[in-house]
Enzyme design. Structure first.
Site, PDB file in Angstrom:
ATOM      1  N   LYS A  32       0.849  -1.189   0.000  1.00  0.00           N
ATOM      2  CA  LYS A  32       0.000   0.000   0.000  1.00  0.00           C
ATOM      3  C   LYS A  32       0.888   1.244   0.000  1.00  0.00           C
ATOM      4  CE  LYS A  32      -2.454   1.521   3.717  1.00  0.00           C
ATOM      5  NZ  LYS A  32      -2.572   2.978   3.912  1.00  0.00           N
ATOM      6  N   ASP A  59      -3.566   4.406  -1.630  1.00  0.00           N
ATOM      7  CA  ASP A  59      -4.496   4.830  -0.578  1.00  0.00           C
ATOM      8  C   ASP A  59      -4.359   6.334  -0.351  1.00  0.00           C
ATOM      9  OD1 ASP A  59      -6.141   4.918   1.667  1.00  0.00           O
ATOM     10  OD2 ASP A  59      -4.501   4.362   3.027  1.00  0.00           O
ATOM     11  N   LYS A  61      -7.105   8.336  -0.088  1.00  0.00           N
ATOM     12  CA  LYS A  61      -8.274   8.770   0.704  1.00  0.00           C
ATOM     13  C   LYS A  61      -8.820  10.125   0.259  1.00  0.00           C
ATOM     14  CE  LYS A  61      -7.288   6.320   5.011  1.00  0.00           C
ATOM     15  NZ  LYS A  61      -5.952   5.756   4.760  1.00  0.00           N
ATOM     16  N   ASP A  64     -13.385  15.370  -1.265  1.00  0.00           N
ATOM     17  CA  ASP A  64     -13.532  16.729  -1.805  1.00  0.00           C
ATOM     18  C   ASP A  64     -14.842  16.796  -2.581  1.00  0.00           C
ATOM     19  OD1 ASP A  64     -12.881  19.361  -2.751  1.00  0.00           O
ATOM     20  OD2 ASP A  64     -10.762  18.858  -2.528  1.00  0.00           O
ATOM     21  N   THR A 123     -10.411   3.613  11.294  1.00  0.00           N
ATOM     22  CA  THR A 123     -10.278   2.645  12.383  1.00  0.00           C
ATOM     23  C   THR A 123      -9.645   3.250  13.646  1.00  0.00           C
ATOM     24  OG1 THR A 123      -8.174   1.959  11.430  1.00  0.00           O
ATOM     25  CG2 THR A 123     -10.110   0.671  10.823  1.00  0.00           C
ATOM     26  N   ARG A 215       2.478  -1.604  11.123  1.00  0.00           N
ATOM     27  CA  ARG A 215       3.505  -1.575  12.156  1.00  0.00           C
ATOM     28  C   ARG A 215       3.796  -2.900  12.843  1.00  0.00           C
ATOM     29  NH1 ARG A 215       0.886   3.766  14.551  1.00  0.00           N
ATOM     30  NH2 ARG A 215      -0.852   2.702  13.526  1.00  0.00           N
TER      31      ARG A 215
END
Ligand SMILES: O=C(O)c1cc(=O)[nH]c(=O)n1[C@@H]1O[C@H](COP(=O)(O)O)[C@@H](O)[C@H]1O
Length: 238
Positions: A32, A59, A61, A64, A123, A215
Site C-alpha cells: 500500500k 491509498d 483517501k 472533496d 479505524t 507496524r
C-alpha cells in the site's frame, strides 16, 4: 486464506526507505502506498512496485467536491493500480463521479481500472469519539454500515472498515463487495492509534477479503519473522 490477502503499507518518509522495505520483505506481494510516501515522493514508487510485479493499493483517501475527486481519481487510475480509496463522507455525488472518472482515467491510459473502495469510518475513531467529537447520532456499527451501503449504491467496488464491523458488512453487502480491513493486530502487537481492532485470524473469519497490517510487521525488530508469524496464524483459518 492466501498470503496475497495481506497488504503491507509503505508508511515511510521517502522513496529510499520504501524500496529498502520492499527489498527486505520479498514475500509481500501486495503493498500500500499512502499519504506519507506519496506526498513526499510522488508516483515513482508505483513504477518500482510494478517493475517487481507487485500489486498496489494507492491509498490517497480522496475527500472533496465531486469535480475535484473525479479529477483526482482520473489521474490516480491512470497509474494502473489495483485499489484506490475515497472517503464515503464525500457523499453520493462525489462517489459516483469518482467511479466514472476512475474508469475513464484507466481507459485513457490503457490500463486496468482500479477497484475503488470507500472509507466507512477510520479505524482510529472510537464509538465515543464518533458520538462526542464528530457528533454522529448513530451507533458506530450502524454508521459504518450506512457508509458502506451508500458506497455500494454509488457503484463502488468495496469498502474499508474495521475488523469489528466486517461481519455485518459482509452479511449485508454480500460477497462481490470487496471488504478491506486495516486496524488488524496480532495478539502480540501494540494497538497504537487503532481503536477497533481484531486479530488477523478473527478478521478473515469475520469475512475480510484483505487485511492491511503495517507496524506489527514493519516496526518489528525482525519484520520477516513478524510476517511469518502472521502467515502461520492465518494458515489456521480455513
Ligand atoms: O485506508 C486505509 O488503509 C486505512 C483506513 C483506516 O480506517 N485505518 C487505517 O489504519 N488505514 C491505513 O492502514 C494502515 C494501518 O497501519 P498499522 O496501524 O501500522 O497497521 C495505515 O497505512 C493507515 O493509513
Amino acid at each position: 486464506m492466501s498470503n496475497n490477502q495481506i497488504i503491507v503499507p509503505l508508511d515511510v518518509a521517502d522513496l529510499e526507505s520504501a524500496i529498502a522495505l520492499v527489498d527486505q520483505l520479498p514475500q509481500v506481494n501486495f503493498w500500500k502506498v499512502g499519504l506519507e510516501l506519496f506526498t513526499s515522493s510522488g508516483p515513482k514508487i508505483l513504477e518500482v512496485l510494478k517493475s517487481r510485479q507487485k500489486r498496489i493499493f494507492l491509498d490517497l483517501k480522496f475527500h472533496d467536491i465531486p469535480n475535484t475527486v473525479a479529477g483526482a481519481c482520473r489521474g490516480a487510475a491512470s497509474y494502473g493500480v489495483d485499489l484506490l480509496t475515497i472517503h464515503a463522507t464525500a457523499g453520493k455525488d462525489a462517489l459516483k463521479a469518482a467511479t466514472e472518472a476512475a474508469q475513464e482515467g484507466a481507459a485513457q491510459a490503457g490500463v486496468k481500472p482500479p477497484q475503488l473502495i470507500a472509507i466507512t469510518l477510520l479505524t482510529s475513531i472510537s464509538s465515543r469519539q464518533l458520538a462526542f467529537d464528530l457528533k454522529v447520532p448513530l451507533e458506530l456499527p450502524e454508521y459504518a454500515l450506512e457508509m458502506a451501503l451508500m458506497a455500494q449504491e454509488s457503484g463502488l467496488n468495496g469498502a474499508v472498515c474495521s475488523p469489528q464491523e466486517v461481519a455485518q458488512l459482509r452479511q449485508t453487502c454480500e460477497n462481490d463487495f470487496l471488504l478491506v480491513c486495516p486496524g488488524v493486530r496480532p495478539s502480540w502487537a501494540d494497538k497504537g492509534d487503532q481503536k477497533r481492532s481484531l486479530t488477523p485470524a478473527q478478521a478473515i473469519q469475520a469475512g475480510a477479503d484483505y487485511l492491511v497490517i503495517g507496524r506489527p510487521i514493519t516496526a518489528a525488530a525482525q519484520p520477516e519473522l513478524a510476517w511469518n508469524q502472521i502467515v502461520e496464524e492465518l494458515a489456521t483459518v480455513g
